[in-house]
Write an enzyme that holds these catalytic residues in place. Sequence first.
Site, PDB file in Angstrom:
ATOM      1  N   GLY A  50       0.816  -1.200   0.000  1.00  0.00           N
ATOM      2  CA  GLY A  50       0.000   0.000   0.000  1.00  0.00           C
ATOM      3  C   GLY A  50       0.851   1.252   0.000  1.00  0.00           C
ATOM      4  N   CYS A  51       0.247   2.354   0.402  1.00  0.00           N
ATOM      5  CA  CYS A  51       0.935   3.640   0.406  1.00  0.00           C
ATOM      6  C   CYS A  51       2.254   3.568   1.153  1.00  0.00           C
ATOM      7  CB  CYS A  51       0.035   4.692   1.046  1.00  0.00           C
ATOM      8  SG  CYS A  51       0.826   6.297   1.260  1.00  0.00           S
ATOM      9  N   PHE A  52       3.329   4.032   0.509  1.00  0.00           N
ATOM     10  CA  PHE A  52       4.643   3.918   1.149  1.00  0.00           C
ATOM     11  C   PHE A  52       4.808   4.839   2.345  1.00  0.00           C
ATOM     12  CE2 PHE A  52       6.167   6.107  -3.051  1.00  0.00           C
ATOM     13  CZ  PHE A  52       5.495   7.281  -2.747  1.00  0.00           C
TER      14      PHE A  52
END
Length: 217
Positions: A50-52
């Site tokens: 997912g979002c880093f």
Amino acid sequence: MRVLFIALTTAMLTTAACTSADAAGSKVVPPPAMDIPAPAGLQTAVLAGGCFWGMEGVYEHVKGVKNVVSGYAGGAASDATYDKVSTERTGHAEAVRITYDPKQVTYGTLLQIYFSVAHDPTQLNRQGPDSGPSYRSAIFPQTPDQVRVAHAYLKQLTAARAFGRPIVTKLESGKFYDAERSHQDFMRRNPMHPYILANDVGKVSALRRMMPSLYRG
């Protein structure tokens, strides 16, 4: 998808933050039965979940981790920019490169954190409000030993039915490319950002609460 999410009302944001905290701390999975004996020198792991921003924020709080960099993995160098990756046509996943001291934390322990609190390995091509293949769950082993450990751990967790749904995490290959400077240390630099409050603060809280021996303030 992140831009749309940030437009939530304050009331919705408060609810989402509570949900994130509950979901992130729901389960600590068993450690891997197989791990890598501590080699000499610092080592590197590359994980996508997912979002880093959130992945980086979690691993920056792990004892033995020396550095975490947000970036892109799985696609070509020419496509390793946020604008291009956001088209969902580059093959890249948002990922983090973790530099760690194997005498303080093992690769297997990093994977245990990955499956327990860093993301949900049962969500296919998405995490929370973000959807698309760039948000997929993927492990990018950097050595043959990492391949063996990650593969065995996936089999172990699947056989144990560690989650209520199938694990969708894949082992992939591909180079890692650093993301733009604006994405580095995002959670640490923007602790009150709406997206961080709603989706990522709960993950760090879960690490501290559920795996306290690994947590670094």
